[in-house]
Motif scaffolding. Structure first.
Motif, short mmCIF file in Angstrom:
data_model
loop_
_atom_site.label_atom_id
_atom_site.label_comp_id
_atom_site.label_asym_id
_atom_site.label_seq_id
_atom_site.Cartn_x
_atom_site.Cartn_y
_atom_site.Cartn_z
N LEU A 179 -9.34 -0.23 -3.69
CA LEU A 179 -8.32 0.81 -3.51
C LEU A 179 -8.77 2.14 -4.11
CD1 LEU A 179 -5.10 -1.29 -4.18
CD2 LEU A 179 -5.71 -0.15 -2.03
N GLY A 217 2.51 6.42 -5.68
CA GLY A 217 2.03 6.78 -7.02
C GLY A 217 0.88 7.77 -6.96
N THR A 218 0.00 7.59 -5.98
CA THR A 218 -1.15 8.49 -5.83
C THR A 218 -0.69 9.89 -5.41
OG1 THR A 218 -2.56 6.66 -5.14
CG2 THR A 218 -3.30 8.87 -4.54
N GLY A 228 -9.40 6.18 -2.45
CA GLY A 228 -8.64 7.36 -2.89
C GLY A 228 -7.33 7.06 -3.59
N TYR A 229 -7.07 5.79 -3.87
CA TYR A 229 -5.83 5.44 -4.57
C TYR A 229 -6.00 5.68 -6.07
CZ TYR A 229 -3.47 3.62 -0.48
OH TYR A 229 -2.82 3.54 0.72
N GLU A 230 -4.99 6.34 -6.65
CA GLU A 230 -5.02 6.67 -8.07
C GLU A 230 -3.76 6.13 -8.75
OE1 GLU A 230 -5.15 10.90 -7.94
OE2 GLU A 230 -6.89 10.89 -6.62
N ASN A 231 -3.75 6.23 -10.10
CA ASN A 231 -2.58 5.79 -10.88
C ASN A 231 -2.17 4.37 -10.54
OD1 ASN A 231 -2.35 8.46 -11.85
ND2 ASN A 231 -1.04 9.03 -10.12
N LEU A 232 -3.16 3.50 -10.35
CA LEU A 232 -2.82 2.13 -9.93
C LEU A 232 -2.32 1.31 -11.11
CD1 LEU A 232 -5.87 1.49 -7.61
CD2 LEU A 232 -3.48 1.75 -6.89
N LEU A 258 0.84 -1.21 0.00
CA LEU A 258 0.00 0.00 0.00
C LEU A 258 0.87 1.26 0.00
CD1 LEU A 258 -2.77 -1.05 2.54
CD2 LEU A 258 -3.09 -0.65 0.09
N LEU A 290 2.02 1.84 -3.49
CA LEU A 290 0.92 2.32 -4.34
C LEU A 290 0.53 3.75 -3.96
CD1 LEU A 290 -1.30 -0.91 -4.38
CD2 LEU A 290 0.17 -0.06 -6.21
N ARG A 346 -0.28 13.87 -7.25
CA ARG A 346 -0.88 15.10 -6.71
C ARG A 346 0.17 16.18 -6.45
NH1 ARG A 346 -3.92 12.63 -1.80
NH2 ARG A 346 -5.29 11.21 -2.90
#
Lengths: 208, 208
Positions: free
Chosen positions: B109, A196-197, B113-117, A190, A193, A201
């Protein structure tokens, strides 16, 4: 239940269950008048714990035996049994750190509210990480220990809250083991990952 | 500075520096009229980055070359370069998970709020961990993803705040690499040590 049902309920093959019985990791079943052997909920709980220790914790059989003796010892607090389990789960390949660096790491950790610190194992890993940060890290990173120490304490509170309400010692040790190992894999994944999020931003090129 | 000074400042042996020069990971120095080769701050910064990629990240030379090309490409955003670095740091031995489990993990995920996964790598590790929790974990643990996802996002915010202020792209990539790898070892160790602290508080036998 019969041995086949015990196997079906846990996914542990019958020959493995027989091996655990021979090794004394599982108490013998009750021989009924029909000359069959019966197992009950107690066997199921114990087998679930052994399975978690062996399959997830990769704990060697001799350590499993010691741990089960601790679980069965009424005088031994659950905290002490969990500490023993944690030591059994510690990888052997943690490189030893410089003793001065270890002492310094222990001092810094104590100042951050860490207690019951071992002199070996993960304290060495902290000492090595701090030395590497000192040698390779950007000056911005010198406060990383403080931030991470606080977050790790929050995680440990989540983890302990998860297991503290279980009650039954066997199920508690099992849940703590699964949480320690699987939780670590989950947390590491996590974090990567989340990089990356958050990177998108914080550094993302707008409209790019 | 001369090659010996470059070596002294980074701890990278002269033969290794010569190898990096031959492989094009380090630009050639300036040949002076005294027929000596001079290196400057630019070489030092680049060598530090190469050292971190090779020694801490264990990134193969071919990937190092690709990453350096990305660092040197003015059109490429820092976010994209860091994403490339993160992929280079990903271990090869993440076991593939069931595609349905991966899809479900990605959905959960995203909702957190997880992005760009990515579809590979750590998403697979999350999917595997969730499947193991489902199979072995105590019912209390079914909310672990939510708690951990929030904590991991906090950690990523700490990590990005640490590197976002650095400015120079080379030093940023280097710091992000050191932070990713060393930070992971630090976090894992601190979590285990925090278990000992919190366990004593939550489960410890009073006066025992």
């Amino acid at each position: 239940m019969r041995i086949g049902e015990l196997s079906g309920a846990t996914g542990v093959p019958v020959p493995t269950i027989k091996y655990y019985l021979r090794e004394g990791l599982l108490p013998a079943g009750e021989r009924t008048h029909a000359n069959q052997v019966r197992y009950d909920e107690r066997h199921l709980r114990r087998l679930r714990l052994v399975r978690a220790l062996v399959e997830i914790g990769r704990v060697p059989i001799s350590r499993v035996r010691e741990l089960l003796a601790a679980v069965d010892s009424p005088d031994r607090g659950l905290d002490s049994t969990l500490g023993m389990m944690n030591r059994a789960l510690r990888p052997d390949d943690i490189e030893p750190a410089d003793p001065d660096e270890v002492r310094s790491a222990i001092e810094r950790l104590r100042a951050l509210g860490y207690e019951n610190l071992p002199e070996q194992g993960y304290v060495q890993q902290v000492a090595k990480a701090l030395a590497t940060l000192h040698r390779f890290g950007h000056p911005n990173m010198q406060g990383l220990l403080e931030s991470y120490a606080a977050v790790a304490m929050t995680i440990a509170e989540i983890d302990l809250a998860t297991v503290a309400g279980i009650g039954d010692p066997e199920a508690t040790v099992e849940a703590a083991l699964v949480g320690t190992i699987v939780g670590e894999a989950l947390l590491v994944a996590l974090r990567r990952l989340a990089h990356g999020t958050v990177s998108g931003r914080v550094l993302g090129t707008k409209g790019g």
